[in-house]
Write a protein that holds these residues in place. Structure first.
Motif, PDB file in Angstrom:
ATOM      1  N   PHE A  94       0.845  -1.195   0.000  1.00 17.78           N
ATOM      2  CA  PHE A  94       0.000   0.000   0.000  1.00 17.78           C
ATOM      3  C   PHE A  94       0.880   1.246   0.000  1.00 17.78           C
ATOM      4  O   PHE A  94       1.820   1.348   0.777  1.00 17.78           O
ATOM      5  N   GLU A 117      -2.502  -5.490   6.934  1.00 11.88           N
ATOM      6  CA  GLU A 117      -3.818  -4.846   7.025  1.00 11.88           C
ATOM      7  C   GLU A 117      -3.650  -3.374   7.346  1.00 11.88           C
ATOM      8  O   GLU A 117      -2.869  -3.006   8.227  1.00 11.88           O
ATOM      9  N   ARG A 122      -8.503  -2.571   4.580  1.00 10.25           N
ATOM     10  CA  ARG A 122      -7.981  -3.255   3.396  1.00 10.25           C
ATOM     11  C   ARG A 122      -6.842  -4.196   3.800  1.00 10.25           C
ATOM     12  O   ARG A 122      -6.055  -3.883   4.686  1.00 10.25           O
ATOM     13  N   ASN A 123      -6.783  -5.346   3.132  1.00 10.67           N
ATOM     14  CA  ASN A 123      -5.769  -6.350   3.421  1.00 10.67           C
ATOM     15  C   ASN A 123      -5.037  -6.746   2.149  1.00 10.67           C
ATOM     16  O   ASN A 123      -5.642  -6.814   1.077  1.00 10.67           O
ATOM     17  N   PRO A 152      -4.834  -8.551  -3.413  1.00 14.66           N
ATOM     18  CA  PRO A 152      -5.845  -8.129  -2.441  1.00 14.66           C
ATOM     19  C   PRO A 152      -6.251  -9.397  -1.670  1.00 14.66           C
ATOM     20  O   PRO A 152      -6.619 -10.400  -2.284  1.00 14.66           O
TER      21      PRO A 152
END
Length: 165
Positions: A94, A117, A122-123, A152
């Motif tokens: 990310f 996470e 979001r993971n 994802p």
């Protein structure tokens, strides 16, 4: 996330911690005694650590740096550490957000997964799987790919990624 323990069967046992200053430290059980805490060869500020044993004679250590990057290093009985000094970059899933969770799971015989996470829920997941030329990190090459080819988490992935078949 700040403390991880791992053993390669009865061959090696280690504990890792992230200090309040962001240093990665480790101890090893040598014979019947624990070594003192010492700095692990991680030059960045660490935010978290995870560890597992992918095979009975192997240890894998994962470090989350303070910018959201994930790193790894592994030990094999009679081979030592790879890389010898430092850690291997696995990428930064990310580009924005604060990481709230970080973990690694073992699914047997070299199949394992690393999860990250964010605070927004979001993971991301990066699987380590068997391939024709041996185990490798399976990157997502689809449009849904996250940073550095991370998957994802919870999206459909090839069979055998989460468990041994």
């Amino acid at each position: 996330m700040k403390l991880a323990a791992v053993a390669a069967s009865d061959l090696r046992t280690e504990i890792y911690r992230v200090t309040d200053s962001g240093f990665l430290e480790c101890r090893a059980l040598v014979g019947a005694r624990w070594s003192p805490w010492s700095r692990a060869p991680f030059e960045r500020k660490a935010a978290g650590v995870a560890a597992l044993s992918g095979w009975p004679e192997q240890i894998e250590v994962f470090v989350l740096d303070c910018r959201g990057g994930v790193w790894n290093r592994w030990w094999w009985h009679e081979r030592g550490w790879t890389p010898e000094q430092g850690f291997n970059p696995l990428g930064r899933p990310f580009s924005r957000g604060t990481v709230r969770g970080f973990s690694a799971i073992n699914a047997g015989d070299g199949r394992f997964n690393v999860f990250v996470e964010l605070d927004d829920g979001r993971n991301a997941m990066l699987p380590h799987v068997d391939g024709p030329d041996g185990p490798y990190w399976k990157r997502c090459m689809e449009p849904k790919a996250l940073g550095d080819g991370w998957w994802p988490a919870y999206s459909p992935v090839p069979s055998g990624v989460y468990r041994s078949s």
